[in-house]
Design a protein around this motif. Structure first.
Motif, PDB file in Angstrom:
ATOM      1  N   GLU A  11       1.252   4.172  -2.909  1.00  0.00           N
ATOM      2  CA  GLU A  11       1.022   5.576  -2.579  1.00  0.00           C
ATOM      3  C   GLU A  11       2.216   6.450  -2.924  1.00  0.00           C
ATOM      4  O   GLU A  11       2.075   7.666  -3.074  1.00  0.00           O
ATOM      5  N   SER A  44      -6.893   3.762  -5.926  1.00  0.00           N
ATOM      6  CA  SER A  44      -6.700   2.526  -5.167  1.00  0.00           C
ATOM      7  C   SER A  44      -6.683   2.809  -3.679  1.00  0.00           C
ATOM      8  O   SER A  44      -7.282   2.084  -2.897  1.00  0.00           O
ATOM      9  N   SER A  45      -6.031   3.892  -3.273  1.00  0.00           N
ATOM     10  CA  SER A  45      -5.907   4.133  -1.846  1.00  0.00           C
ATOM     11  C   SER A  45      -7.262   4.457  -1.221  1.00  0.00           C
ATOM     12  O   SER A  45      -7.627   3.894  -0.185  1.00  0.00           O
ATOM     13  N   PRO A  93      -2.897   5.635  -7.621  1.00  0.00           N
ATOM     14  CA  PRO A  93      -2.949   5.633  -6.157  1.00  0.00           C
ATOM     15  C   PRO A  93      -4.155   6.371  -5.587  1.00  0.00           C
ATOM     16  O   PRO A  93      -4.642   5.992  -4.521  1.00  0.00           O
ATOM     17  N   PHE A  94      -4.631   7.416  -6.286  1.00  0.00           N
ATOM     18  CA  PHE A  94      -5.820   8.111  -5.784  1.00  0.00           C
ATOM     19  C   PHE A  94      -6.974   7.139  -5.699  1.00  0.00           C
ATOM     20  O   PHE A  94      -7.649   7.027  -4.684  1.00  0.00           O
ATOM     21  N   ALA A 132       1.783   8.624  -5.822  1.00  0.00           N
ATOM     22  CA  ALA A 132       1.098   9.905  -5.643  1.00  0.00           C
ATOM     23  C   ALA A 132       2.068  10.997  -5.225  1.00  0.00           C
ATOM     24  O   ALA A 132       1.783  12.172  -5.367  1.00  0.00           O
ATOM     25  N   LYS A 187       0.822  -1.214   0.000  1.00  0.00           N
ATOM     26  CA  LYS A 187       0.000   0.000   0.000  1.00  0.00           C
ATOM     27  C   LYS A 187       0.855   1.264   0.000  1.00  0.00           C
ATOM     28  O   LYS A 187       0.646   2.145  -0.829  1.00  0.00           O
ATOM     29  N   PRO A 188       1.840   1.358   0.893  1.00  0.00           N
ATOM     30  CA  PRO A 188       2.716   2.548   0.808  1.00  0.00           C
ATOM     31  C   PRO A 188       3.442   2.619  -0.524  1.00  0.00           C
ATOM     32  O   PRO A 188       3.653   3.710  -1.057  1.00  0.00           O
TER      33      PRO A 188
END
Lengths: 265, 486
Positions: free
Chosen positions: B299, B354-355, B351-352, B302, B295-296
């Motif tokens: 991100e 998915s996060s 990332p927008f 982004a 996850k990071p």
């Protein structure tokens, strides 16, 4: 109201539906269920009672293999339904869960219409041949859930808009819709008010005609009211199992007596 | 005294106030904290804040208002006929300020005495030469009225500074005295300090809101100027964009809007499926260990500056698409294309989507999943039929936020899609977006009053309205979703 009123017992003739032998359950290093042996009869309501954390819900979740969804959980021993080992490699837990329905502590209707909530299981398992058939299944299930009259005019409104008691009966109807043989209930009335509880208890008694019902409850009055057999769990052990009347009036084990009279728990 | 020293003095008073207020409170309670209404520090903070906040507030207001007042008074020295056709009052005023600064520098360097600086006149001295000698270069000879204005400006600035100093220190001492005298064991210092903090919080919130309003108003005023020169129907419905400075520009927004929407559409076409699938995998299937790493990692995408994405589009994706797709299929010769910008922007948006979607999927209660699994649904059936429908409004919100981000993107488009305004369906042609044209209309040597420049504000306002609408819609949907479970 006589809370400890004992419903009539006619369980002797029933054959065994679920039989568990030497069941052990571990959560990681924690030994949650120790050496549980129990034979649960068909067309009977069996109540699991015991203090919090005693393992009764854990054992209930072994019967439909819901514990498989928890990574750290490990089950040993044999559990058989109709003589068939449900932890056998050949058994698909997904198919098993269709046969062993479950009702949870908190009503958990899907954010869909009442109709779609009930039709969910039959659609997944292909139980309906056509729309009319599905309509029929939905109606039958809602009738069995004793909620048909309340919702028949608003089948296409969201299930989340019902009251708590109605939601729980909707969830019972949803579990019934896949035509299970066993119905597991994990404290089904703990989130309900006394009136809704009474309605659900009445429903449980009716469900006994067709299913083997296992109910976990914290309320001993409830166990006494709805069940024919009661199992008392304590610290992961099955302490005592027998006729509800015997357990409540003449328990063999001193721990059972202490719990029922309110000294431990 | 300079603003910096004033600040130091006020803060010093504040610190002193804290110590004195605290000890006065303690003294009034005979040294026993239990006899006080509030903890001793609250009495200290009360005195410190009463000293500092009004003084600093006044300082902020004075430093905004005084220059405007001085400018207004000084500008009466400038005769109306001296403002010629091609300049404005503000240009003359900046000359005045430059001369005033020059006089300051000369006095500081010792090339002039203070008296001389205030009395020197263009008839007797070559001011330009005198100032040039101390390193202040002026563009032209100093007009007599400019010098007089500059001298008046200096005098008034000095007076203003003196008054500011007195006022601020006066207010600080006043606040100090009042709060210090009020300090005794009965005084509810805790409540007063907490109210003061509340006011600070409110001020911070209103600054954010006022700034937004300010931005909107500045856009609205300039846009109004633009529509006085250029008819709005030609702007909103014109299909040609060809600005030139001869005065016969076509400034139709349609090609730019088309480019914006086309590129954003392709970007979302890339970002939504990839982002959503990634979110489903991460939240439903991935092990905890993998998730905490992946996850990071996603991100980080982004955090890459968009100009770096632009470079990636320019040197890698653009030539690749041209050589392997556009040229072989005969669709185009250009490395800059809608496809290039869209693909790269899509990667930026992953990332927008998915996060946010991941958070939203995780927010679906476990009891929902249990209910579905308990009926005998597989994991994937549960996700498709229960989890995703429950999370859908939130996911739509995430997609809309990504869309407004795509619409406002500039750098990737400049480097990836070029700057040619065009109405075309071919995704391998160069096109451009509203934001790129705002930049190109405002940069370079332009006349700020012409419609060719002012159109940038109309474009900006249009874009602002579109993204604002999308954001409001997204927030509305996300909020509706929040109400669903409780």
């Amino acid at each position: 109201m006589d809370d400890l009123r004992i419903v009539e017992r006619d369980v002797d003739a029933k054959e065994t539906k679920i039989s568990a032998k030497n069941v052990q359950v571990y959560y990681g290093d924690n030994h949650a269920i120790k050496d549980v042996n129990v034979e649960i009869a068909d067309k009977t309501v069996t109540a699991f009672i015991g203090p919090s954390g005693c393992g009764k819900s854990t054992f209930l979740r072994c019967i439909n293999r819901m514990n498989d969804t928890i990574d750290v959980c490990r089950v040993e021993g044999d559990i058989a339904i109709d003589g068939e080992d449900i932890y056998d490699r050949k058994v698909d837990p997904v198919q098993l869960r269709a046969k062993v329905g479950m009702v949870f502590q908190k009503p958990n209707p899907f954010p869909k219409s009442i109709y779609d909530n009930i039709a969910y299981g039959p659609r997944i398992h292909g139980l309906a041949k056509n729309k009319a058939d599905l309509d029929n299944i939905v109606e039958q299930s809602l009738r069995r859930g004793a909620i048909w009259d309340e919702v028949k005019d608003r089948l296409h409104e969201p299930g989340t808009g019902l009251s708590g008691g109605q939601q729980q009966r909707l969830c019972i109807a949803r579990a019934v819709a896949t035509e299970p043989e066993v119905l597991l209930m994990d404290e089904p009335c703990s989130a309900l008010d006394p009136i809704a509880t009474a309605q659900v208890e009445e429903l449980i008694d009716e469900l006994r005609q067709n299913y083997s019902v296992v109910i976990v409850t914290h309320s001993m009055q409830q166990a006494a009211r709805v069940s024919q057999k009661t199992a008392f769990f304590h610290l992961g052990y099955l302490v005592e199992y027998g006729e509800t009347g015997t357990i409540f009036t003449n328990p063999e084990d001193p721990r059972t007596e202490s719990y029922i009279t309110g000294r431990i728990g | 005294m300079s603003v910096f020293f004033l600040l130091i003095i006020v803060l010093g008073f504040g610190a002193l106030g804290f110590v004195l207020g605290r000890s006065r409170a303690l003294a009034s309670a005979d040294g026993n904290i239990r006899n006080l209404h509030s903890l001793p520090n609250y009495y200290g903070f009360n005195v410190a804040l009463s000293t500092i906040i009004p003084a600093l507030g006044l300082l902020a207001i004075l430093s905004l208002v005084l220059p405007i007042l001085i400018d207004n008074r000084v500008s009466t020295f400038i005769p109306a006929d001296s403002i010629s056709e091609d300049t404005t009052r503000s240009l003359v005023m900046s000359d005045v300020r430059r001369v005033a600064d020059g006089l300051d520098t000369a006095v500081a360097a010792g090339a002039m005495t203070e008296d001389e600086a205030q009395t020197v006149s263009t008839e007797t001295t070559d001011v330009r030469e005198r100032l040039g000698a101390v390193g202040v270069a002026l563009g032209s000879n100093v007009e007599p009225f400019v010098l007089r204005a500059a001298q008046s400006y200096r005098a008034q600035a000095a007076a203003a500074q003196l008054w500011t100093t007195f006022l601020i220190i006066g207010v600080a001492i006043g606040g100090f005295a009042i709060s210090f005298l009020r300090t005794n064991r009965e005084f509810r210092a805790r409540n007063v300090v907490e109210n003061g903090v509340l006011v600070l919080l409110m001020a911070a919130a209103s600054i954010a809101i006022l700034t937004t309003l300010g931005i909107v108003f500045s856009m609205v005023f300039e846009t109004r100027n633009f529509f006085q020169d250029y008819h709005w129907t030609d702007f909103f419905f014109g299909t040609t964009w060809s600005p030139n400075f001869r005065g016969d520009s076509d400034l139709g927004i349609i090609p730019l809007l088309w480019g914006t929407l086309y590129i954003s559409f392709i970007a979302l076409l890339v970002a939504v499926p990839i982002g959503l699938f990634a979110a489903i995998y991460l939240s439903e299937y991935a092990t905890h260990k993998f998730r905490s790493f992946a996850k990071p990692a996603i991100e980080i995408l982004a955090g890459i500056p968009t100009i770096v994405y632009g470079l990636f589009a320019l040197i890698t994706v653009g030539p690749f698409l041209r050589d392997y797709f556009a040229q072989p299929s005969g669709l185009g010769e250009s490395a800059s294309s809608v496809m290039t910008a869209g693909l790269v922007m899509g990667i930026m948006l992953i990332p927008f989507v998915s996060s946010l979607s991941d958070d939203i999927i995780n927010a679906v209660p476990q009891s929902m999943r249990d209910g579905s699994l308990g009926i005998g649904a597989t994991h994937s059936e549960t996700i498709r039929q229960v989890v995703l429908p429950a999370a859908l409004p939130g996911i739509v919100g995430a997609v809309l936020l990504a869309a407004s981000r795509a619409i406002g993107e500039t750098m990737i488009v400049v480097l990836g899609a070029g700057a040619a305004a065009r109405l075309d369906l071919n995704p391998f042609e160069a096109m451009t977006t509203v934001t790129v044209k705002i930049v190109s209309q405002l940069t370079g040597d332009t006349d700020f009053a012409s419609p060719e420049t002012l159109v940038a504000f109309a474009l900006g306002l249009t874009l602002f309205v579109i993204t604002l609408g999308l954001n409001v819609f997204a927030l509305y949907i996300v909020r509706k979703y929040r109400e669903q479970y409780e």
